[in-house]
Scaffold this active site. Structure first.
Site, PDB file in Angstrom:
ATOM      1  N   HIS A 185      17.055   9.389   0.392  1.00 47.43           N
ATOM      2  CA  HIS A 185      18.045   9.307   1.458  1.00 47.43           C
ATOM      3  C   HIS A 185      19.470   9.059   0.949  1.00 47.43           C
ATOM      4  CE1 HIS A 185      14.609   9.331   4.283  1.00 47.43           C
ATOM      5  NE2 HIS A 185      15.472  10.071   4.939  1.00 47.43           N
ATOM      6  N   HIS A 233       4.307   4.810  -6.543  1.00 45.50           N
ATOM      7  CA  HIS A 233       5.319   3.767  -6.733  1.00 45.50           C
ATOM      8  C   HIS A 233       5.322   2.801  -5.563  1.00 45.50           C
ATOM      9  CE1 HIS A 233       9.068   1.655  -7.307  1.00 45.50           C
ATOM     10  NE2 HIS A 233       9.007   2.027  -8.571  1.00 45.50           N
TER      11      HIS A 233
HETATM   12 CO    CO Z   1       9.866   1.106 -10.163  1.00 45.58          CO
END
Ligand code: CO
Length: 299
Positions: free
Chosen positions: A123, A181
């Site tokens: 973003h 992640h």
């Molecule tokens: Co990281």
């Protein structure tokens, strides 16, 4: 008013709107600018040399699929850029890379987000790239191609691609743990939970957990116990096998996934390859790039 006055007004309005619409496409003195297209590959970046080498494979693919188009790199992580700069390796931020392209009179730029989800980094990239599209005398068009997981179709293709390239000697009871992640602060973190569901539907012994989001390894441990799993393959669900894959996943520290699993009686075998090394996953990214280029063809 008579017809000639109306006609004059109409011609004037038409002329003015043509001038406004043509905008930056027309250089000074009414000359048409030469069309120059470029691709900017925007990755989080990595301080691990092998991971940076792996990133080059997608550059090769982009050059092959878009012959004659300039291909450049940008790293979105300022932390990684600073670390590499200390070693004398200079990588541009997307903003610097775009400024260079603008300065070199490129007219159409597609920025490919090599992020996995449309999260925080995506973003910020999106916002700043769009500001470049508003500059006077700048690009005619500058677009951001979507990150890896942008539709249900992307998710199914990504899961299929990852499960396809597991070692051939995997036994029916061996599980697969993918390391995403994750994001504590961004709503797009929910995509990892959805992705876990996609993996589960394809393979009941395949799970996705994250380092910094949800689900976590702790959420999966009881399921491994329940299924009496003794062996898992650890696979990064990140563009490259960088710091997280080498240390948090496969490292020897007591809190790495490998160590935690061992404590729970599960043997693990890490596969240190990022998603960017999987050709069918690169296909998804290339399709997103083609979609962005499709917008360039439209007047
Ligand atoms: Co990281």
């Amino acid at each position: 008013m008579n017809r000639t006055v109306w006609l004059k007004i109409w011609v004037w309005v038409l002329g003015l709107s043509m001038l406004l619409l043509s905008g930056p496409a027309v250089a000074g003195h009414g000359e048409k600018r030469e069309v120059k297209k470029a691709i900017l590959l925007a990755a989080f970046g990595s301080s691990v040399p092998e991971a940076r080498k792996a990133l080059e494979s997608i550059e090769e693919r982009a050059r092959k699929e878009f012959p004659g188009t300039e291909v450049r790199w940008a790293y979105t992580s300022s932390m990684i850029r600073a670390k590499l700069a200390k070693e004398g390796k200079i990588f541009d931020s997307p903003e610097v890379a775009l400024a260079r392209l603008m300065n070199e009179n490129y007219t159409h730029v597609a920025v490919l987000s090599l992020h996995t989800i449309p999260g925080e980094e995506f973003h910020s990239l999106y916002r700043n790239v769009h500001l470049f599209g508003q500059m006077d005398g700048g690009f005619e068009q500058v677009l951001v191609a979507r990150p890896l997981l942008s539709s249900r179709d992307d998710m199914v293709r990504a899961a299929r691609a990852l499960l396809k390239h597991l070692p051939a000697d995997r036994k029916p009871g061996d599980a697969v743990l993918l390391m995403g992640h994750g994001s504590e602060k961004h709503p797009a973190d929910a995509l990892y939970l959805a992705m876990n569901q996609v993996f589960q539907e394809m393979d009941p012994h395949a799970y996705l957990c994250t380092v910094e989001g949800y689900p976590t390894l702790e959420d999966v441990l009881p399921k491994l116990k329940e299924g009496k799993i003794q062996k898992v393959y650890l696979v990064p669900f990140m563009a490259v096998a960088g710091d997280h894959a080498l240390n948090d996943m496969a490292g020897n520290e007591p809190d790495s996934w490998k160590s935690v699993l061992a404590k729970n009686g599960v043997h693990s075998e890490p596969i240190l390859k990022g998603t960017i090394e999987n050709p069918e996953i690169v296909d998804i990214w290339m399709d997103h790039l083609k979609a962005a280029f499709g917008h360039f063809e439209k007047p």
